[in-house]
Design a protein around this motif. Structure first.
Motif, PDB file in Angstrom:
ATOM      1  N   UNK A 221       0.952  -1.414  -0.029  1.00 37.64           N
ATOM      2  CA  UNK A 221       0.004  -0.021   0.115  1.00 37.64           C
ATOM      3  C   UNK A 221       0.925   1.438  -0.002  1.00 37.64           C
ATOM      4  N   UNK A 222       1.925   1.285   0.742  1.00 36.30           N
ATOM      5  CA  UNK A 222       2.922   2.406   0.875  1.00 36.30           C
ATOM      6  C   UNK A 222       3.500   2.657  -0.584  1.00 36.30           C
ATOM      7  N   UNK A 223       4.186   1.474  -1.106  1.00 33.89           N
ATOM      8  CA  UNK A 223       4.992   1.394  -2.278  1.00 33.89           C
ATOM      9  C   UNK A 223       3.879   2.219  -3.385  1.00 33.89           C
ATOM     10  N   UNK A 224       2.833   1.598  -3.609  1.00 32.69           N
ATOM     11  CA  UNK A 224       1.637   1.987  -4.567  1.00 32.69           C
ATOM     12  C   UNK A 224       1.133   3.343  -4.553  1.00 32.69           C
ATOM     13  N   UNK A 225       1.164   3.763  -3.168  1.00 29.69           N
ATOM     14  CA  UNK A 225       0.504   5.239  -3.087  1.00 29.69           C
ATOM     15  C   UNK A 225       1.932   6.046  -3.386  1.00 29.69           C
ATOM     16  N   UNK A 226       3.279   5.924  -2.961  1.00 34.91           N
ATOM     17  CA  UNK A 226       4.347   6.525  -3.672  1.00 34.91           C
ATOM     18  C   UNK A 226       4.342   6.573  -5.127  1.00 34.91           C
ATOM     19  N   UNK A 227       4.138   5.487  -5.521  1.00 38.83           N
ATOM     20  CA  UNK A 227       4.211   5.326  -7.151  1.00 38.83           C
ATOM     21  C   UNK A 227       3.131   6.064  -7.839  1.00 38.83           C
TER      22      UNK A 227
END
Length: 267
Positions: A221-227
């Protein structure tokens, strides 16, 4: 201890760069420090001792070692920090290709969870050390194309990274579900251990699967939000540069490799 040696070398390089007038951003230093702390928690905290007796704590140790620590350490690196080693690291650039990194990581993850290898790792220190090295190396290789500590192929932009992260978590979630829903204990070495916290070996295995899936879900979730935020920012930058009459191919490449601001200043 290798972890402390790496921390000392990083600190020395950061101080050298600061003295030369090219300071490393504080947030990168903080992330690298977080990676070092994560490794120490995995190796010298009660997590390690409990991992010898419980699969769930061994799994916690492995997600720290094979996912969170590599992510934080890679995020703390920059080109200037790595410059003294770039000649050697250039030979490893092929690992930043997601078509190589993803299969290597997945094979490493699944092979080490085969019962005969996992049991051997708990019983024999040499196999255990090799297992830990492979998990850390596999996690580093998996994150390498996303963070691009070494440049990934040009086609592997932010949109492709979103798909890559999704595939990584599907692969991990499948294995986590196997542990969570299985009606039998996979690892004999844990079936005969003295129980901790009153859990049976099967319950312990289910918790281990939950640990793998919960940690993976949070990181995803954190990685997708950043991307997604990065993709929106790149789209805005691309549009601004195109409106200035710059060559579309040059703009695309500059945005892809994070050089859009430099391109804008040269106009």
């Amino acid at each position: 201890m290798p972890t402390l040696l790496v921390a000392a070398l990083y600190a020395r390089r950061v101080l050298t760069l600061r003295d030369r007038g090219t300071p490393v951003p504080v947030w990168r230093i903080a992330l690298f420090a977080l990676g070092i702390v994560t490794l120490l928690v995995a190796f010298v905290s009660p997590v390690h001792a409990l991992g010898e007796r419980m699969f769930s704590f061994h799994m916690l140790q492995h997600v720290l070692l094979g996912d969170l620590a590599p992510l934080a350490l890679l995020a703390g690196l920059t080109g200037p920090i790595l410059r003294p080693a770039l000649k050697w690291l250039h030979r490893l650039r092929f690992l930043a290709n997601p078509l190589i990194a993803l299969p290597l990581w997945a094979a490493n993850l699944y092979v080490w969870h085969l019962p005969f290898l996992y049991d051997a790792a708990v019983r024999h220190d040499s196999v255990h050390a090799l297992e830990h090295f492979c998990f850390f190396a596999g996690g580093t290789i998996m994150w390498l194309p996303v963070l691009e500590t070494l440049p990934a192929p040009e086609w592997f932009g932010t949109g492709a990274k979103l798909g890559y992260i999704a595939v990584v978590r599907i692969v991990e979630t499948i294995l986590g579900n196997v542990f969570f829903w299985s009606g039998s204990v996979f690892y004999v070495v844990y079936a005969h251990q003295n129980r901790v916290f009153g859990m049976t070996a099967l319950e312990d295995q289910g918790v281990a699967g939950a640990v793998m899936m919960i940690e993976g879900s949070i990181v995803t979730l954190v990685a997708l939000a950043w991307l997604f935020l990065r993709m929106a920012s790149e789209g805005e930058l691309r549009q601004q540069l195109l409106e200035r009459g710059l060559d579309p191919r040059t703009v695309k490449r500059a945005v892809r490799y994070g050089r859009a601001q430099e391109l804008g200043r040269t106009r």
